[in-house]
Motif scaffolding. Structure first.
Motif, mmCIF file in Angstrom:
data_model
loop_
_atom_site.group_PDB
_atom_site.id
_atom_site.type_symbol
_atom_site.label_atom_id
_atom_site.label_comp_id
_atom_site.label_asym_id
_atom_site.label_seq_id
_atom_site.Cartn_x
_atom_site.Cartn_y
_atom_site.Cartn_z
ATOM 1 N N LEU A 1 0.888 -1.170 -0.147
ATOM 2 C CA LEU A 1 -0.164 0.043 -0.036
ATOM 3 C C LEU A 1 1.073 1.348 -0.128
ATOM 4 C CD1 LEU A 1 -2.598 1.679 0.367
ATOM 5 C CD2 LEU A 1 -2.298 1.209 3.044
ATOM 6 N N PHE A 2 1.953 1.279 0.868
ATOM 7 C CA PHE A 2 2.582 2.560 1.221
ATOM 8 C C PHE A 2 3.691 2.657 0.052
ATOM 9 C CE2 PHE A 2 1.233 2.068 5.688
ATOM 10 C CZ PHE A 2 0.631 3.210 5.800
ATOM 11 N N ILE A 3 4.261 1.605 -0.255
ATOM 12 C CA ILE A 3 5.387 1.807 -1.477
ATOM 13 C C ILE A 3 4.697 2.159 -2.713
ATOM 14 C CG2 ILE A 3 5.449 -0.754 -2.291
ATOM 15 C CD1 ILE A 3 8.437 1.715 -1.610
ATOM 16 N N ILE A 4 3.611 1.758 -3.104
ATOM 17 C CA ILE A 4 2.844 2.074 -4.652
ATOM 18 C C ILE A 4 2.382 3.560 -4.298
ATOM 19 C CG2 ILE A 4 1.164 1.697 -5.967
ATOM 20 C CD1 ILE A 4 1.299 -1.193 -5.502
ATOM 21 N N SER A 5 1.837 3.839 -3.113
ATOM 22 C CA SER A 5 1.431 5.234 -2.756
ATOM 23 C C SER A 5 2.600 6.130 -3.120
ATOM 24 C CB SER A 5 0.787 5.545 -1.704
ATOM 25 O OG SER A 5 -0.349 4.801 -1.337
ATOM 26 N N GLU A 6 3.800 5.827 -2.601
ATOM 27 C CA GLU A 6 5.001 6.806 -2.659
ATOM 28 C C GLU A 6 5.350 7.066 -4.105
ATOM 29 O OE1 GLU A 6 9.499 7.355 -0.877
ATOM 30 O OE2 GLU A 6 7.505 7.238 0.095
ATOM 31 N N PRO B 1 -4.199 7.741 -5.580
ATOM 32 C CA PRO B 1 -2.891 6.657 -5.406
ATOM 33 C C PRO B 1 -3.534 5.889 -4.245
ATOM 34 C CG PRO B 1 -2.025 8.921 -5.864
ATOM 35 C CD PRO B 1 -3.592 8.942 -5.980
ATOM 36 N N TYR B 2 -3.896 6.490 -3.030
ATOM 37 C CA TYR B 2 -4.264 5.600 -1.884
ATOM 38 C C TYR B 2 -5.191 4.346 -2.382
ATOM 39 C CZ TYR B 2 -1.876 9.098 1.315
ATOM 40 O OH TYR B 2 -0.993 9.621 1.645
ATOM 41 N N VAL B 3 -6.177 4.782 -3.054
ATOM 42 C CA VAL B 3 -7.362 3.880 -3.520
ATOM 43 C C VAL B 3 -7.070 2.612 -4.374
ATOM 44 C CG1 VAL B 3 -9.489 3.546 -4.600
ATOM 45 C CG2 VAL B 3 -9.333 5.397 -3.080
ATOM 46 N N TYR B 4 -6.048 3.101 -5.327
ATOM 47 C CA TYR B 4 -5.283 2.256 -6.167
ATOM 48 C C TYR B 4 -4.554 1.411 -5.523
ATOM 49 C CZ TYR B 4 -2.139 0.796 -9.960
ATOM 50 O OH TYR B 4 -1.428 0.028 -11.066
ATOM 51 N N SER B 5 -3.487 2.088 -4.489
ATOM 52 C CA SER B 5 -2.628 1.127 -4.056
ATOM 53 C C SER B 5 -3.388 0.156 -3.022
ATOM 54 C CB SER B 5 -1.921 1.784 -3.153
ATOM 55 O OG SER B 5 -1.010 3.077 -3.981
ATOM 56 N N ALA B 6 -4.121 0.672 -2.515
ATOM 57 C CA ALA B 6 -4.982 -0.375 -1.465
ATOM 58 C C ALA B 6 -5.686 -1.489 -2.400
ATOM 59 C CB ALA B 6 -6.409 0.297 -0.860
ATOM 60 N N PHE B 7 -6.194 -1.028 -3.618
ATOM 61 C CA PHE B 7 -6.561 -2.340 -4.390
ATOM 62 C C PHE B 7 -5.609 -3.307 -4.732
ATOM 63 C CE2 PHE B 7 -7.128 -3.804 -8.934
ATOM 64 C CZ PHE B 7 -8.355 -4.467 -8.580
ATOM 65 N N LEU B 8 -4.393 -2.733 -5.169
ATOM 66 C CA LEU B 8 -3.412 -3.681 -5.569
ATOM 67 C C LEU B 8 -2.841 -4.630 -4.294
ATOM 68 C CD1 LEU B 8 -1.101 -1.792 -8.370
ATOM 69 C CD2 LEU B 8 -2.851 -3.404 -8.585
ATOM 70 N N SER B 9 -2.856 -3.948 -3.343
ATOM 71 C CA SER B 9 -2.669 -4.439 -2.186
ATOM 72 C C SER B 9 -3.199 -5.646 -1.696
ATOM 73 C CB SER B 9 -2.409 -3.469 -0.820
ATOM 74 O OG SER B 9 -2.052 -4.314 0.281
ATOM 75 N N VAL B 10 -4.502 -5.487 -1.602
ATOM 76 C CA VAL B 10 -5.514 -6.509 -1.300
ATOM 77 C C VAL B 10 -5.610 -7.827 -2.366
ATOM 78 C CG1 VAL B 10 -8.055 -7.182 -1.103
ATOM 79 C CG2 VAL B 10 -6.890 -4.977 0.016
ATOM 80 N N ILE B 11 -5.298 -7.250 -3.615
ATOM 81 C CA ILE B 11 -5.171 -8.337 -4.730
ATOM 82 C C ILE B 11 -4.119 -9.210 -4.665
ATOM 83 C CG2 ILE B 11 -4.818 -8.801 -6.954
ATOM 84 C CD1 ILE B 11 -7.636 -7.995 -6.569
ATOM 85 N N VAL B 12 -2.717 -8.728 -4.360
ATOM 86 C CA VAL B 12 -1.511 -9.462 -4.355
ATOM 87 C C VAL B 12 -1.444 -10.353 -2.836
ATOM 88 C CG1 VAL B 12 0.823 -9.202 -4.106
ATOM 89 C CG2 VAL B 12 -0.239 -7.879 -5.753
ATOM 90 N N THR B 13 -1.874 -9.692 -1.978
ATOM 91 C CA THR B 13 -2.123 -10.269 -0.362
ATOM 92 C C THR B 13 -3.026 -11.491 -0.659
ATOM 93 O OG1 THR B 13 -1.434 -8.173 0.522
ATOM 94 C CG2 THR B 13 -1.931 -10.142 1.990
ATOM 95 N N GLU B 14 -4.027 -11.275 -1.189
ATOM 96 C CA GLU B 14 -5.160 -12.186 -1.178
ATOM 97 C C GLU B 14 -4.661 -13.336 -2.117
ATOM 98 O OE1 GLU B 14 -8.301 -14.624 -2.763
ATOM 99 O OE2 GLU B 14 -7.369 -13.142 -3.826
ATOM 100 N N LYS B 15 -4.036 -13.224 -3.215
ATOM 101 C CA LYS B 15 -3.500 -14.395 -4.004
ATOM 102 C C LYS B 15 -2.531 -15.130 -3.563
ATOM 103 C CE LYS B 15 -5.628 -13.636 -8.255
ATOM 104 N NZ LYS B 15 -6.257 -14.747 -8.777
#
Length: 313
Positions: A106-111, A148-162
């Motif tokens: 979440l944080f690294i993509i947001s950065e 960026p926060y919303v997009y990063s949270a979306f990717l974070s959930v996708i990768v972690t869940e997978k």
């Protein structure tokens, strides 16, 4: 049922930065100092930019969010790494590993995209100063950080869940000092090709798109600097851009190195060194480069100090 699927992992073992006992204490001291400086610097930037009315500009709005992000992903990694230096068994519970990975992503993509927004902000300020207040209104600034926060949270959930809904083989040793996606993929029994493809595609998109915005913004800024008649103005503008570009270069180089090379070429020992830069060193440097060398921040610190001094007296 496949016997491998019956294996339930309740915790992971983090190998850490080094397994040499004589280096544990020196590294603990070094990284404790780095993390402490990072926390103080980024928290100070957040508090100062909120308290001082003269720092309520778009540039400091983005710096405040950059400081929050730096504090976020360094805290997601730093404290656990420090604890591991002084404990005999460097374990992390299964659920905490998933949480650490999700917050880090979440944080690294947001950065990446906050840095892009900052580059765009500097472009507008330097190349279109008369339109700056309109182009960088409070509403626009919030859009440039919320997306960026919303997009990063979306990717974070996708990768972690997978990753954490896949089957682990029972081998629970992570060859890293925190729960990162690439070391975790090596522990999966089930095919990780889909997950690797998702990580590769989105990593390439995130790095390329955010870097493109930075490069285009600074190319246009450089063209504007060249056209300036004042040597002092050129030097001042170029100095500010140079500091930003230095941090951008270090961050993007390490991320390209980590995530866009073929998995067969990965050396996790080398990756650890690269990871130290963007998880601990860069969050420490950012407040120094973007804030402490800034005259406006120094003046704001002086005003706050005088105000508190009068209250104490």
């Amino acid at each position: 049922m496949n016997k491998q699927n019956l294996t339930v992992i309740t915790e992971f073992i983090l190998m850490g930065i080094t397994d040499r006992p004589e280096l544990q204490a020196p590294f603990f001291g070094l990284f404790l100092i780095i993390y402490t400086v990072s926390v103080v610097g980024n928290l100070g930037m957040i508090i100062l930019s909120n308290m001082d009315s003269r720092l309520q500009t778009p540039m400091y709005f983005f710096l405040r969010h950059l400081a929050f992000i730096d504090l976020g992903y360094s805290t997601a990694v730093g404290p656990k790494m420090l604890v591991n230096f002084v404990t005999n068994q460097n374990t992390i519970p299964y659920n905490w590993c998933a949480i650490q990975l999700s917050f880090f992503i979440l944080f690294i993509i947001s950065e990446l995209f906050i840095l892009s927004a900052m580059a765009y902000d500097r472009y507008v300020a330097i190349c279109n100063p008369l339109l700056y207040t309109i182009a960088m209104s409070q509403r626009v600034c919030w859009v440039l950080v919320i997306i960026p926060y919303v997009y990063s949270a979306f990717l974070s959930v996708i990768v972690t869940e997978k990753i954490f809904t896949s089957s682990f083989c029972g081998h629970n040793v992570i060859r890293h000092f925190y729960c990162d996606s690439l070391p975790l993929l090596t522990l999966l029994c089930s095919s990780s090709r889909d997950i690797e493809l998702i990580i590769l595609i989105f990593s390439a998109f995130n790095l390329a798109s955010s870097l493109l915005i930075v490069l285009v913004s600074y190319i246009l800024i450089l063209m504007a600097i060249v056209r300036m008649n004042s040597a002092e103005g050129r030097h001042k503008t170029f100095s500010t851009c140079g500091s930003h570009l230095t941090v951008v270069l270090v961050l993007y180089t390490t991320l390209f190195f980590m995530y866009l090379q073929p998995q067969s070429n990965h050396s996790f020992d080398t990756d650890k060194i690269a990871s130290v830069f963007y998880t601990l060193i860069i969050p420490m440097l950012n407040p120094m480069i973007y804030s402490l060398r800034n005259k406006e921040v120094k003046c704001a610190l002086h005003r706050i100090w005088k105000k508190w001094h009068k209250l104490l007296i």
